[in-house]
Motif scaffolding. Structure first.
Motif, PDB file in Angstrom:
ATOM      1  N   TYR A 176       0.805  -1.227   0.000  1.00 45.85           N
ATOM      2  CA  TYR A 176       0.000   0.000   0.000  1.00 45.85           C
ATOM      3  C   TYR A 176       0.835   1.274   0.000  1.00 45.85           C
ATOM      4  N   LEU A 192      -5.869   4.880  -1.913  1.00 46.20           N
ATOM      5  CA  LEU A 192      -6.866   4.001  -1.276  1.00 46.20           C
ATOM      6  C   LEU A 192      -8.279   4.300  -1.757  1.00 46.20           C
ATOM      7  N   HIS A 211      -8.847  -5.880   0.070  1.00 50.47           N
ATOM      8  CA  HIS A 211      -8.817  -4.477   0.528  1.00 50.47           C
ATOM      9  C   HIS A 211      -9.924  -4.208   1.553  1.00 50.47           C
ATOM     10  N   ARG A 212     -11.105  -4.783   1.316  1.00 49.14           N
ATOM     11  CA  ARG A 212     -12.217  -4.554   2.262  1.00 49.14           C
ATOM     12  C   ARG A 212     -11.904  -5.176   3.607  1.00 49.14           C
ATOM     13  N   ALA A 238      -9.217  -3.146   5.424  1.00 47.62           N
ATOM     14  CA  ALA A 238      -9.749  -1.867   5.913  1.00 47.62           C
ATOM     15  C   ALA A 238     -10.554  -2.093   7.189  1.00 47.62           C
ATOM     16  N   GLN A 239     -11.360  -3.174   7.206  1.00 45.92           N
ATOM     17  CA  GLN A 239     -12.157  -3.505   8.396  1.00 45.92           C
ATOM     18  C   GLN A 239     -11.254  -3.827   9.582  1.00 45.92           C
ATOM     19  N   ALA A 241      -9.579  -0.691  10.887  1.00 49.51           N
ATOM     20  CA  ALA A 241     -10.496   0.214  11.599  1.00 49.51           C
ATOM     21  C   ALA A 241     -10.832  -0.317  12.981  1.00 49.51           C
ATOM     22  N   LEU A 285      -3.516   2.224   6.409  1.00 49.34           N
ATOM     23  CA  LEU A 285      -4.939   1.978   6.686  1.00 49.34           C
ATOM     24  C   LEU A 285      -5.366   2.352   8.096  1.00 49.34           C
ATOM     25  N   ARG A 286      -4.418   2.439   9.039  1.00 51.78           N
ATOM     26  CA  ARG A 286      -4.798   2.786  10.419  1.00 51.78           C
ATOM     27  C   ARG A 286      -4.729   4.302  10.567  1.00 51.78           C
TER      28      ARG A 286
END
Ligand SMILES: [Zn+2]
Length: 271
Positions: A186, A191, A229-230, A233-234, A237, A269-270
């Motif tokens: 990444y 994103l 990617h989903r 991301a979950q 988060a 992502l974080r």
């Protein structure tokens, strides 16, 4: 070092050194297509030494001389081998943003690797170079009895991505927009743009997708990349710490190679 080839169609093959370390180009795929006027390569690996291994394998498999190379993005495992083909007369084609990133980053990356004892030999004759042709949206390549088309679908894995469509073969080389069985890097990704780019790629009128790393497949490997990617991301988060996110990502994709790329997910992502 064992280079393996797999023929996707009679005239189109994918070459890789496998593995997931820098010494094997992180397992990156190089796609070769034989046209009547010469061979087009996509992403010929990380160093001139690997390019020479590729050239030998291409000759052994009966491919004509390499006349064109397309770079799907600027990351070194997809670009530095092309310098060797460039110095042997091939035209190197890339998106204009890919060319910019190459000119900004490659000289210092090569110098750093030459100064690292374990990498010095592999990069001894690597040189920064500039693509000979750049484009913005689409670049059509005439291969005599067939064409190929480099297409920028927008920023995704990097700002200067392209995919290479082979209409006569029903094949598209996706670069690192799709990684199959390898963690996604990444570092330079957009994103917000990735889901739409992958959706556009899924709609391509082809049967076969060649990922940047890992085995080729049908549309399902593009869907799987979107799902990856989903899921990440979950996880990012919901995780309370980087360590928790790291473990959850490993648990969600236990067979994936290139574990160090998880760090790029943690950084990007974080929030
Ligand atoms: Zn990449």
């Amino acid at each position: 070092m064992a280079l393996s080839e797999s023929f996707v169609t009679r005239r189109l093959a994918v070459f890789t050194l496998g593995g997931d370390t820098l010494l094997t180009s992180y397992g990156a795929n190089c796609t070769a297509f034989a046209g009547s006027r010469g061979t087009l390569l996509v992403d010929p690996l990380i160093a001139p030494a690997h390019a020479r291994i590729l050239a030998e394998a291409l000759a052994r498999c009966g491919f004509p001389p390499v006349t064109q190379v397309v770079l799907t993005h600027h990351h070194t495992d997809h670009t530095l081998g092309a310098g060797w083909f460039s110095s042997h007369g091939a035209a190197v084609i890339a998106h204009e943003r890919c060319a910019t990133e190459m000119s900004v980053h490659h000289a210092s990356i090569i110098a750093e690797r030459r100064a690292t004892p374990a990498l010095a030999a592999l990069f001894a004759d690597a040189e920064p170079y500039a693509p000979s042709l750049t484009f913005k949206d689409v670049f059509r390549i005439d291969l005599g009895d067939a064409i190929a088309e480099a297409r920028h679908l927008g920023p995704g894995h990097t700002a200067g991505d392209c995919v290479v469509l082979f209409p006569s073969e029903g094949v598209v080389a996706c670069g690192d927009l799709v990684s199959s069985g390898y963690h996604f890097n990444y570092e330079d990704a957009d994103l917000a743009a990735l889901p739409a780019v992958l959706a556009a790629l899924e709609r391509f009128p082809v049967a076969k997708f060649v990922p940047g790393h890992g085995p080729s497949g049908g549309r399902e490997i593009v869907e799987e990349q979107a799902r990856y990617h989903r899921v990440l991301a979950q996880i990012a988060a919901g995780a309370k710490s980087a360590e928790q996110a790291r473990s959850a990502i490993r648990a969600a994709f236990p067979e994936h190679r290139l574990e160090f790329a998880i760090e790029s997910a943690l950084i990007r992502l974080r929030h």
